[in-house]
Design a protein around this motif. Structure first.
Motif, PDB file in Angstrom:
ATOM      1  N   ALA A  60      41.128 -33.834  11.941  1.00  0.00           N
ATOM      2  CA  ALA A  60      39.777 -33.841  11.359  1.00  0.00           C
ATOM      3  C   ALA A  60      39.763 -33.096  10.030  1.00  0.00           C
ATOM      4  O   ALA A  60      39.099 -33.513   9.082  1.00  0.00           O
TER       5      ALA A  60
ATOM      6  N   ASP B 151      41.332 -35.190   7.254  1.00  0.00           N
ATOM      7  CA  ASP B 151      40.399 -36.236   6.843  1.00  0.00           C
ATOM      8  C   ASP B 151      39.273 -35.652   5.999  1.00  0.00           C
ATOM      9  O   ASP B 151      38.910 -36.198   4.961  1.00  0.00           O
TER      10      ASP B 151
ATOM     11  N   CYS C  55      38.090 -37.896  14.834  1.00  0.00           N
ATOM     12  CA  CYS C  55      37.330 -37.007  13.938  1.00  0.00           C
ATOM     13  C   CYS C  55      35.877 -36.926  14.379  1.00  0.00           C
ATOM     14  O   CYS C  55      35.268 -35.860  14.400  1.00  0.00           O
TER      15      CYS C  55
END
Lengths: 300, 300
Positions: free
Chosen positions: A11, A14, A65
């Protein structure tokens, strides 16, 4: 249970767009972040991150995510009820709530809603932009937890609240009108005068043309990707376009813009969509959004 | 020679985002557009269009779209020299010049350049937004014919002209400063006060923090995707952020914003990059861009 330190690494890559950025955010070394991502990719058996500039989650990674974000928001709710529960986890990063908004809402009434929300809250907002005909898809595919959308019908598992209409006026500078519409505003002159399009998905000018001309008209069209650039370009005499009334009003009053055809305002009804089983922060944002929309949008 | 009616169909689907839109633009039926695209895909042996919402060119298709745009611009140059050459082609659509710009330029000085250019021209502009550290890649990969970029060094086959510096000030509302910086602006208070990020690629706030704190600081960060939303959010006391001086100035003068630390302005030098072998319209846009940048950006 899932191995959350690994999920957090994906996560963070990203969100931050790089392994270095994720390392900074998580107080790890880039190689530790990289090992965690690789380990999770091996366990899941599929790539989770596209190594590019910026790095971004793959479709499979995006599901993870989204899950991490939702768990983060739920942990905050729990922390409100049981402050001791997170005591040994160290200072936690504030939760992030992703929402999808149309550009003209962000340029007009949405900052007021954000201010109402942020005043009593340390949950962060991450705003993505898309056309109001497409924002509901972001919610449907789980990329956001709430969205401002044109359509009224909620997706399964979601709730929709009417917000009111965002009013648009077709405007241009007086010099532009003199140059292009000296003989009147009709299908022939509108087919020649340049207009603007926010993105390929933007149908607004076309919709106004159909309403006024009662047929399809294809004017020369510049592509300009922001609401503010629309306003600037119409003020500068580059093109005519539909501007939100709230932004056009002071320029109309001062004579810097004129309405192309009186009485042809276009109201775009907007709705707030959010997941039904959402963290408490979504409920609080919903209250802020509905209150601000009531103040700034047109009742139906 | 290539079969241009087929290429035009692919370019129109990519530009308009749908087969219906392409059909309207080309005065064909959607099925005729679809047949042309399929025929070209069979000849080339690879998919050229991703059928989605919106439809878009594949990487292979994008090369063809770029080629069609460049041929269109070159045809216009030819038409200026030999007006009769296009006489039997019917009324041609104006050429479109794609450029990549950073959001803060579009929100400040670029509309003035666009107005200068559009005044003597029917070539249309199609503006794509990206971070100034990434716009040069759009030119390098042939997605645009010109770009505003941070870096000075031109790509092979391109030319770069320095434009001057875009000045930023770190600002917040007086109420925000009173709440978050009552004990002074230092690494500890900056690590707690919320800030903003335009996109994952946006390093500006981080760069200012490193300059002021002499180390990396990771404050809570909202994601807001437009320059104008940055300004609105700082005015509303949601966060501090770097605003272009040109936008912050009237609010600083009126006391609605204050500078966090005096004497910490950040100048981002910008450059105009364009292909060397470009159609004449690119030269004309370059003159407009350089003239406007000289008026609005800071000399180095």
């Amino acid at each position: 249970m899932l191995d959350y330190p690994l999920l957090e690494a994906v996560a963070a890559v990203d969100r931050e767009g790089s392994f270095e950025g994720a390392a900074r955010a998580l107080h790890l070394t880039p190689s530790a972040v990289s090992q965690r991502v690789k380990l999770l990719e091996e366990r899941v058996g599929t790539p989770l991150v596209v190594r590019g500039r910026p790095c971004a989650a793959t479709p499979a990674g995006r599901h993870l995510c989204r899950h991490v974000e939702q768990v983060g928001l739920l942990e905050r709710d729990l922390h409100g009820l049981l402050p001791a529960a997170g005591a040994d986890a160290g200072p936690s990063r504030p939760a992030v709530l992703r929402v999808a908004i149309n550009a003209d809402s962000l340029a007009t009434w949405f900052p007021g809603a954000m201010a109402r929300f942020a005043a009593g809250e340390d949950t962060l907002l991450d705003v993505a932009l898309d056309d109001e005909a497409h924002t509901a898809e972001w919610l449907h595919t789980g990329q956001v937890l709430a969205a401002v959308a044109a359509r009224a019908k909620p997706s399964p598992g979601c709730r929709s609240v009417p917000l009111g209409g965002l009013r648009y006026l077709a405007t241009a500078s007086p010099a532009f009108v003199a140059r292009h519409f000296a003989g009147g505003v009709d299908a022939a002159s509108l087919a020649r005068a340049p207009t603007l399009q926010l993105s390929r998905k933007d149908e607004l000018q076309r919709r106004w043309l159909r309403k006024v001309c009662r047929k399809d008209v294809e004017p020369p069209t510049h592509g300009l990707p922001t609401t503010q650039a629309f306003l600037e370009a119409s003020l500068a005499g580059v093109a005519w376009c539909l501007n939100p009334e709230a932004l056009a009003r002071p320029h109309l009053a001062a004579g810097r813009l004129v309405e192309l055809v009186r009485g042809t305002a276009l109201d775009v009804p907007l709705h707030w969509h959010h997941a039904r089983l959402a963290p408490a922060a979504v409920e609080r944002l919903t209250r802020a959004v509905v209150a601000e929309a009531r103040r700034q949008l047109r009742p139906r």
